[in-house]
Design a protein around this motif. Sequence first.
Motif, PDB file in Angstrom:
ATOM      1  N   PRO A  57      10.134  10.368  -2.021  1.00 35.75           N
ATOM      2  CA  PRO A  57      10.581   9.718  -0.784  1.00 35.75           C
ATOM      3  C   PRO A  57       9.557   9.917   0.330  1.00 35.75           C
ATOM      4  O   PRO A  57       8.822  10.904   0.341  1.00 35.75           O
ATOM      5  N   ALA A  58       9.500   8.970   1.231  1.00 41.27           N
ATOM      6  CA  ALA A  58       8.622   9.024   2.408  1.00 41.27           C
ATOM      7  C   ALA A  58       7.157   9.210   2.034  1.00 41.27           C
ATOM      8  O   ALA A  58       6.385   9.755   2.810  1.00 41.27           O
ATOM      9  N   ALA A  59       6.775   8.754   0.842  1.00 40.73           N
ATOM     10  CA  ALA A  59       5.378   8.861   0.410  1.00 40.73           C
ATOM     11  C   ALA A  59       4.800   7.482   0.135  1.00 40.73           C
ATOM     12  O   ALA A  59       3.900   7.331  -0.667  1.00 40.73           O
ATOM     13  N   GLY A  60       5.335   6.473   0.817  1.00 36.61           N
ATOM     14  CA  GLY A  60       4.787   5.147   0.608  1.00 36.61           C
ATOM     15  C   GLY A  60       5.644   4.060   1.223  1.00 36.61           C
ATOM     16  O   GLY A  60       6.710   4.310   1.797  1.00 36.61           O
ATOM     17  N   ALA A  61       5.147   2.847   1.067  1.00 31.45           N
ATOM     18  CA  ALA A  61       5.834   1.684   1.612  1.00 31.45           C
ATOM     19  C   ALA A  61       5.291   0.424   0.966  1.00 31.45           C
ATOM     20  O   ALA A  61       4.286   0.459   0.243  1.00 31.45           O
ATOM     21  N   ASP A  62       5.965  -0.664   1.257  1.00 32.03           N
ATOM     22  CA  ASP A  62       5.552  -1.989   0.826  1.00 32.03           C
ATOM     23  C   ASP A  62       5.250  -2.774   2.094  1.00 32.03           C
ATOM     24  O   ASP A  62       6.146  -3.061   2.885  1.00 32.03           O
ATOM     25  N   TRP A  63       3.966  -3.083   2.292  1.00 31.68           N
ATOM     26  CA  TRP A  63       3.523  -3.854   3.446  1.00 31.68           C
ATOM     27  C   TRP A  63       3.554  -5.321   3.029  1.00 31.68           C
ATOM     28  O   TRP A  63       2.625  -5.811   2.386  1.00 31.68           O
ATOM     29  N   VAL A  64       4.620  -6.011   3.382  1.00 32.41           N
ATOM     30  CA  VAL A  64       4.856  -7.384   2.939  1.00 32.41           C
ATOM     31  C   VAL A  64       4.361  -8.354   4.006  1.00 32.41           C
ATOM     32  O   VAL A  64       4.636  -8.179   5.192  1.00 32.41           O
ATOM     33  N   ARG A  65       3.657  -9.385   3.547  1.00 30.71           N
ATOM     34  CA  ARG A  65       3.220 -10.441   4.461  1.00 30.71           C
ATOM     35  C   ARG A  65       3.687 -11.775   3.912  1.00 30.71           C
ATOM     36  O   ARG A  65       3.335 -12.147   2.796  1.00 30.71           O
ATOM     37  N   GLN A  66       4.516 -12.468   4.684  1.00 31.10           N
ATOM     38  CA  GLN A  66       4.926 -13.811   4.291  1.00 31.10           C
ATOM     39  C   GLN A  66       3.891 -14.786   4.812  1.00 31.10           C
ATOM     40  O   GLN A  66       3.675 -14.906   6.015  1.00 31.10           O
ATOM     41  N   ARG A  67       3.257 -15.450   3.873  1.00 32.30           N
ATOM     42  CA  ARG A  67       2.195 -16.389   4.221  1.00 32.30           C
ATOM     43  C   ARG A  67       2.783 -17.674   4.816  1.00 32.30           C
ATOM     44  O   ARG A  67       3.975 -17.944   4.663  1.00 32.30           O
ATOM     45  N   PRO A  68       1.959 -18.463   5.484  1.00 37.54           N
ATOM     46  CA  PRO A  68       2.454 -19.723   6.063  1.00 37.54           C
ATOM     47  C   PRO A  68       3.075 -20.667   5.025  1.00 37.54           C
ATOM     48  O   PRO A  68       3.947 -21.461   5.366  1.00 37.54           O
ATOM     49  N   ASP A  69       2.674 -20.566   3.746  1.00 35.33           N
ATOM     50  CA  ASP A  69       3.250 -21.437   2.719  1.00 35.33           C
ATOM     51  C   ASP A  69       4.584 -20.916   2.180  1.00 35.33           C
ATOM     52  O   ASP A  69       5.180 -21.513   1.287  1.00 35.33           O
ATOM     53  N   GLY A  70       5.083 -19.789   2.709  1.00 35.94           N
ATOM     54  CA  GLY A  70       6.370 -19.248   2.303  1.00 35.94           C
ATOM     55  C   GLY A  70       6.301 -18.174   1.233  1.00 35.94           C
ATOM     56  O   GLY A  70       7.254 -17.438   1.027  1.00 35.94           O
ATOM     57  N   ALA A  71       5.193 -18.068   0.516  1.00 33.64           N
ATOM     58  CA  ALA A  71       5.029 -17.027  -0.500  1.00 33.64           C
ATOM     59  C   ALA A  71       4.734 -15.691   0.190  1.00 33.64           C
ATOM     60  O   ALA A  71       4.294 -15.653   1.344  1.00 33.64           O
ATOM     61  N   PHE A  72       4.985 -14.615  -0.527  1.00 38.85           N
ATOM     62  CA  PHE A  72       4.771 -13.274   0.005  1.00 38.85           C
ATOM     63  C   PHE A  72       3.593 -12.609  -0.697  1.00 38.85           C
ATOM     64  O   PHE A  72       3.502 -12.638  -1.930  1.00 38.85           O
TER      65      PHE A  72
END
Length: 163
Positions: A57-72
């Motif tokens: 726990p607390a040893a990471g994350a998911d840096w998500v970026r939703q692109r302009p075309d809707g995909a991540f």
Amino acid sequence: MPHETDQEIETEFLFEARVTLDPVPIEVGATPDGHRAIYVVTGGTFDGPKLRGRVLPAAGADWVRQRPDGAFHLDVRFCLETHDGAVLYLHWNGRFHAAPEDLEYATDQSKADDPAGAHRYYFRTAPQFETGDERYAWLNNIIAVSTSRTGDGGVIHRVFAVK
């Protein structure tokens, strides 16, 4: 005459990781490269023929970026601790996308695990491992891929080594 490079890609199952995430992301908002949100890893487990243990726990994350075309675009980093005390750092990139009518279902991490419903969206990553533990040094030199799905409070990744 076939060449060695014409061979089909073979994989070997490594483990299934059930990673729990904080349900409330850190919202960075609309950036020049798309909408950015960060989902902090809160824990989980992993289990397979050669590897098993817990997601730290607390040893990471998911840096998500939703692109302009809707995909991540996925940028994931977290640590695993094996049943015998080795720490494995994982980092990977990946893609996640769904048709507009399936997006709510696809992103619903709180739903029950539904392997049969995973066909409604595309969720694939390419994990890479780092460890200083000699027992698991073989992981430092492999390429891996995953098929993933959402549910049970986070994400479920089935990770395979490319042979």
